[in-house]
Design a protein around this motif. Structure first.
Motif, PDB file in Angstrom:
ATOM      1  N   GLN A  45       0.826  -1.208   0.000  1.00 53.07           N
ATOM      2  CA  GLN A  45       0.000   0.000   0.000  1.00 53.07           C
ATOM      3  C   GLN A  45       0.856   1.251   0.000  1.00 53.07           C
ATOM      4  OE1 GLN A  45      -2.871  -0.156   3.200  1.00 53.07           O
ATOM      5  NE2 GLN A  45      -4.359  -1.221   1.917  1.00 53.07           N
ATOM      6  N   ASN A  46       1.944   1.200   0.762  1.00 54.59           N
ATOM      7  CA  ASN A  46       2.852   2.348   0.797  1.00 54.59           C
ATOM      8  C   ASN A  46       4.193   1.905   1.378  1.00 54.59           C
ATOM      9  OD1 ASN A  46       2.714   2.644   3.828  1.00 54.59           O
ATOM     10  ND2 ASN A  46       0.570   3.032   3.296  1.00 54.59           N
ATOM     11  N   GLY A  47       5.195   2.742   1.140  1.00 53.24           N
ATOM     12  CA  GLY A  47       6.509   2.501   1.720  1.00 53.24           C
ATOM     13  C   GLY A  47       7.309   1.421   1.005  1.00 53.24           C
ATOM     14  N   ILE A  48       8.581   1.299   1.414  1.00 47.39           N
ATOM     15  CA  ILE A  48       9.490   0.289   0.881  1.00 47.39           C
ATOM     16  C   ILE A  48       9.875  -0.631   2.027  1.00 47.39           C
ATOM     17  CG2 ILE A  48      11.725  -0.128  -0.229  1.00 47.39           C
ATOM     18  CD1 ILE A  48      11.497   2.789  -1.323  1.00 47.39           C
ATOM     19  N   HIS A  49       9.586  -1.909   1.874  1.00 44.34           N
ATOM     20  CA  HIS A  49       9.821  -2.872   2.947  1.00 44.34           C
ATOM     21  C   HIS A  49      10.745  -3.965   2.423  1.00 44.34           C
ATOM     22  CE1 HIS A  49       6.395  -0.879   4.873  1.00 44.34           C
ATOM     23  NE2 HIS A  49       5.786  -0.989   3.699  1.00 44.34           N
ATOM     24  N   VAL A  50      11.959  -4.018   2.957  1.00 46.68           N
ATOM     25  CA  VAL A  50      12.952  -4.999   2.527  1.00 46.68           C
ATOM     26  C   VAL A  50      13.258  -5.945   3.687  1.00 46.68           C
ATOM     27  CG1 VAL A  50      15.308  -5.350   1.659  1.00 46.68           C
ATOM     28  CG2 VAL A  50      13.983  -3.360   0.901  1.00 46.68           C
ATOM     29  N   SER A  51      13.303  -7.233   3.398  1.00 40.76           N
ATOM     30  CA  SER A  51      13.734  -8.223   4.383  1.00 40.76           C
ATOM     31  C   SER A  51      14.695  -9.187   3.698  1.00 40.76           C
ATOM     32  CB  SER A  51      12.544  -8.986   4.972  1.00 40.76           C
ATOM     33  OG  SER A  51      11.848  -9.691   3.957  1.00 40.76           O
ATOM     34  N   CYS A  52      15.515  -9.878   4.498  1.00 42.74           N
ATOM     35  CA  CYS A  52      16.534 -10.760   3.935  1.00 42.74           C
ATOM     36  C   CYS A  52      16.761 -11.941   4.863  1.00 42.74           C
ATOM     37  CB  CYS A  52      17.841  -9.981   3.731  1.00 42.74           C
ATOM     38  SG  CYS A  52      19.153 -10.946   2.935  1.00 42.74           S
ATOM     39  N   ASN A  53      17.127 -13.068   4.287  1.00 41.99           N
ATOM     40  CA  ASN A  53      17.388 -14.267   5.087  1.00 41.99           C
ATOM     41  C   ASN A  53      18.727 -14.215   5.818  1.00 41.99           C
ATOM     42  OD1 ASN A  53      18.798 -14.536   2.573  1.00 41.99           O
ATOM     43  ND2 ASN A  53      19.000 -16.725   2.918  1.00 41.99           N
ATOM     44  N   LYS A  54      19.590 -13.240   5.479  1.00 43.50           N
ATOM     45  CA  LYS A  54      20.882 -13.081   6.145  1.00 43.50           C
ATOM     46  C   LYS A  54      20.826 -11.842   7.036  1.00 43.50           C
ATOM     47  CE  LYS A  54      22.742 -16.418   3.615  1.00 43.50           C
ATOM     48  NZ  LYS A  54      23.098 -17.731   4.166  1.00 43.50           N
ATOM     49  N   PRO A  58      21.995  -5.280   5.442  1.00 40.26           N
ATOM     50  CA  PRO A  58      21.114  -4.175   5.849  1.00 40.26           C
ATOM     51  C   PRO A  58      19.852  -4.150   4.996  1.00 40.26           C
ATOM     52  CG  PRO A  58      22.963  -3.338   4.568  1.00 40.26           C
ATOM     53  CD  PRO A  58      23.250  -4.792   4.819  1.00 40.26           C
ATOM     54  N   CYS A  59      18.745  -3.781   5.610  1.00 41.14           N
ATOM     55  CA  CYS A  59      17.463  -3.765   4.894  1.00 41.14           C
ATOM     56  C   CYS A  59      16.875  -2.361   4.799  1.00 41.14           C
ATOM     57  CB  CYS A  59      16.476  -4.721   5.570  1.00 41.14           C
ATOM     58  SG  CYS A  59      16.940  -6.461   5.408  1.00 41.14           S
ATOM     59  N   ASP A  60      17.738  -1.363   4.998  1.00 44.25           N
ATOM     60  CA  ASP A  60      17.297   0.029   4.899  1.00 44.25           C
ATOM     61  C   ASP A  60      17.906   0.655   3.650  1.00 44.25           C
ATOM     62  OD1 ASP A  60      19.966   0.308   5.603  1.00 44.25           O
ATOM     63  OD2 ASP A  60      19.544   0.891   7.668  1.00 44.25           O
ATOM     64  N   TYR A  76       8.981   7.997 -11.055  1.00 41.18           N
ATOM     65  CA  TYR A  76       7.705   7.843 -11.759  1.00 41.18           C
ATOM     66  C   TYR A  76       6.501   8.163 -10.873  1.00 41.18           C
ATOM     67  CZ  TYR A  76      10.690   5.822 -15.287  1.00 41.18           C
ATOM     68  OH  TYR A  76      11.683   5.636 -16.221  1.00 41.18           O
ATOM     69  N   ASP A  77       6.774   8.787  -9.739  1.00 42.77           N
ATOM     70  CA  ASP A  77       5.719   9.276  -8.852  1.00 42.77           C
ATOM     71  C   ASP A  77       4.704   8.167  -8.533  1.00 42.77           C
ATOM     72  OD1 ASP A  77       4.503  11.195  -7.270  1.00 42.77           O
ATOM     73  OD2 ASP A  77       3.206  11.911  -8.889  1.00 42.77           O
ATOM     74  N   ILE A  78       5.232   7.020  -8.126  1.00 40.07           N
ATOM     75  CA  ILE A  78       4.388   5.875  -7.782  1.00 40.07           C
ATOM     76  C   ILE A  78       3.728   6.144  -6.429  1.00 40.07           C
ATOM     77  CG2 ILE A  78       4.333   3.390  -7.400  1.00 40.07           C
ATOM     78  CD1 ILE A  78       5.172   4.200 -10.241  1.00 40.07           C
ATOM     79  N   LYS A  79       2.435   5.955  -6.354  1.00 41.27           N
ATOM     80  CA  LYS A  79       1.693   6.254  -5.125  1.00 41.27           C
ATOM     81  C   LYS A  79       1.717   5.092  -4.131  1.00 41.27           C
ATOM     82  CE  LYS A  79       0.635  10.225  -6.833  1.00 41.27           C
ATOM     83  NZ  LYS A  79       1.434  11.397  -6.392  1.00 41.27           N
ATOM     84  N   ASN A  80       1.902   3.884  -4.652  1.00 39.22           N
ATOM     85  CA  ASN A  80       1.961   2.718  -3.768  1.00 39.22           C
ATOM     86  C   ASN A  80       3.407   2.433  -3.361  1.00 39.22           C
ATOM     87  OD1 ASN A  80      -0.462   1.949  -5.959  1.00 39.22           O
ATOM     88  ND2 ASN A  80      -0.948   1.590  -3.813  1.00 39.22           N
ATOM     89  N   GLY A  81       3.604   1.333  -2.650  1.00 39.24           N
ATOM     90  CA  GLY A  81       4.935   0.942  -2.219  1.00 39.24           C
ATOM     91  C   GLY A  81       5.294  -0.433  -2.748  1.00 39.24           C
ATOM     92  N   VAL A  82       6.296  -1.040  -2.110  1.00 38.16           N
ATOM     93  CA  VAL A  82       6.755  -2.344  -2.572  1.00 38.16           C
ATOM     94  C   VAL A  82       7.314  -3.148  -1.397  1.00 38.16           C
ATOM     95  CG1 VAL A  82       9.073  -1.501  -3.165  1.00 38.16           C
ATOM     96  CG2 VAL A  82       8.156  -3.522  -4.331  1.00 38.16           C
ATOM     97  N   ASN A  83       7.057  -4.443  -1.417  1.00 34.04           N
ATOM     98  CA  ASN A  83       7.657  -5.388  -0.477  1.00 34.04           C
ATOM     99  C   ASN A  83       8.724  -6.190  -1.223  1.00 34.04           C
ATOM    100  OD1 ASN A  83       6.261  -4.974   2.003  1.00 34.04           O
ATOM    101  ND2 ASN A  83       4.451  -5.946   1.105  1.00 34.04           N
ATOM    102  N   ILE A  84       9.907  -6.291  -0.653  1.00 35.45           N
ATOM    103  CA  ILE A  84      11.017  -7.003  -1.284  1.00 35.45           C
ATOM    104  C   ILE A  84      11.585  -8.006  -0.273  1.00 35.45           C
ATOM    105  CG2 ILE A  84      13.286  -6.803  -2.360  1.00 35.45           C
ATOM    106  CD1 ILE A  84      12.538  -3.824  -2.937  1.00 35.45           C
ATOM    107  N   ARG A  85      11.534  -9.263  -0.593  1.00 40.63           N
ATOM    108  CA  ARG A  85      12.127 -10.313   0.230  1.00 40.63           C
ATOM    109  C   ARG A  85      13.319 -10.887  -0.526  1.00 40.63           C
ATOM    110  NH1 ARG A  85      13.661 -12.406   5.021  1.00 40.63           N
ATOM    111  NH2 ARG A  85      13.829 -14.681   4.961  1.00 40.63           N
ATOM    112  N   ILE A  86      14.517 -10.808   0.050  1.00 43.02           N
ATOM    113  CA  ILE A  86      15.744 -11.272  -0.602  1.00 43.02           C
ATOM    114  C   ILE A  86      16.213 -12.561   0.062  1.00 43.02           C
ATOM    115  CG2 ILE A  86      18.121 -10.717  -1.219  1.00 43.02           C
ATOM    116  CD1 ILE A  86      17.375  -7.726  -0.885  1.00 43.02           C
TER     117      ILE A  86
END
Length: 280
Positions: A45-54, A58-60, A76-86
């Motif tokens: 919905q919003n923000g950038i959320h990064v997580s990692c198995n190690k 760093p996830c910031d 590109y002025d994206i209004k939503n966010g993204v979840n990233i799992r590495i």
């Protein structure tokens, strides 16, 4: 969506000058290998959320995948966010462009999810703002990279060649390596023309014999164990061995899977991050 972010090795690395802003001018042959991180990227919905198995990754905003998402959203002025799992498989601080590969994967996924209409040239422009290896990681394969890394010229595919990759227990700072490099003391440069010819004719032995990375002048001098690793790989039957990028990873090509497997088995007992893989 699920994306694989592939590591790279350098088949050659030459430093041919230095810009006024301090960036070094490079001429290098890059090659994708079948070692990869796995990223799961999906809308939030919003923000950038990064997580990692190690837990040491760093996830910031220090993470290049995070930077890539932030850059894309702002551009590109994206209004939503993204979840990233590495899921991290590529060793870090290793000269294998693991962080750059993750960033490239995020850019490609963000384009697919949010802006499929943008041209690939725009993606490459964004990639360069993140790091010099990221444009290559967008394209992948076998390529000649020049400038500070942003000029990428695809070459004939050099795929399905067996290699052993060894990353010792320490990392290396790319910035520190380049800071310590005195380009006026580089005596022997890679024969890039010969290496491109070897790639185009799929001549593994010729390439292995003539691979050259001028950054070895710095990293191998500071870490003698890397010389030992190169010698051990040759002793186990490698056609040639060389450091990738600024190091400390060492790779070696083999023309026989039994020799490669024997080498892997022996090196794995000494170095935890030892891999048997192929060019792709």
């Amino acid at each position: 969506m699920l994306v694989k972010a592939y590591a790279k090795i350098n088949l050659s690395l030459d430093v041919i000058g230095k810009r006024e802003d301090g960036y070094h001018l490079l001429r290098m042959i890059m090659q994708t290998i079948d070692l990869y991180d796995v990223l799961r990227i999906y809308k939030a919905q919003n923000g950038i959320h990064v997580s990692c198995n190690k837990n040491y990754v760093p996830c910031d905003s220090r993470n290049l995948a995070y930077k890539a998402a932030e850059l894309f959203i702002n551009r590109y002025d994206i209004k939503n966010g993204v979840n990233i799992r590495i899921v991290k498989n590529i060793p870090t601080s290793a000269g294998l462009a693991g962080g750059s590969a993750d960033a490239a994967a995020v850019l490609k996924a963000m384009k697919y999810i949010y802006a499929p209409g943008i041209h690939d040239s725009e993606l490459l422009e964004l990639a360069l703002k993140i790091g010099a290896d990221v444009p290559y990681c967008i394209i992948g394969g076998t390529a000649l990279c020049e400038g500070i890394g942003e000029l990428v010229t695809p070459l004939a595919p050099f795929k399905d060649h067996i290699l052993i990759l060894v990353k010792p227990s320490f990392g290396v700072s790319t910035k520190e390596v380049y800071r310590s490099l005195d380009i006026h003391k580089i005596i022997k440069h890679p024969d890039t023309k010969l290496l491109i010819d070897a790639v185009s004719r799929n001549r593994l032995a010729l390439l292995s014999k003539n691979m050259k990375n001028v950054l070895e002048n710095v990293t191998l001098k500071d870490h003698f164990i890397l010389r030992e690793i190169k010698e051990q790989l040759i002793d186990f039957g490698a056609l040639g061995a060389m450091m990738s990028g600024s190091g400390p990873s060492i790779f070696a090509f083999f023309d026989d899977m039994l020799k490669a497997q024997n080498c892997y088995d022996k090196m794995k007992t000494k170095y935890r991050e030892t891999f048997i893989t192929r060019t792709i």
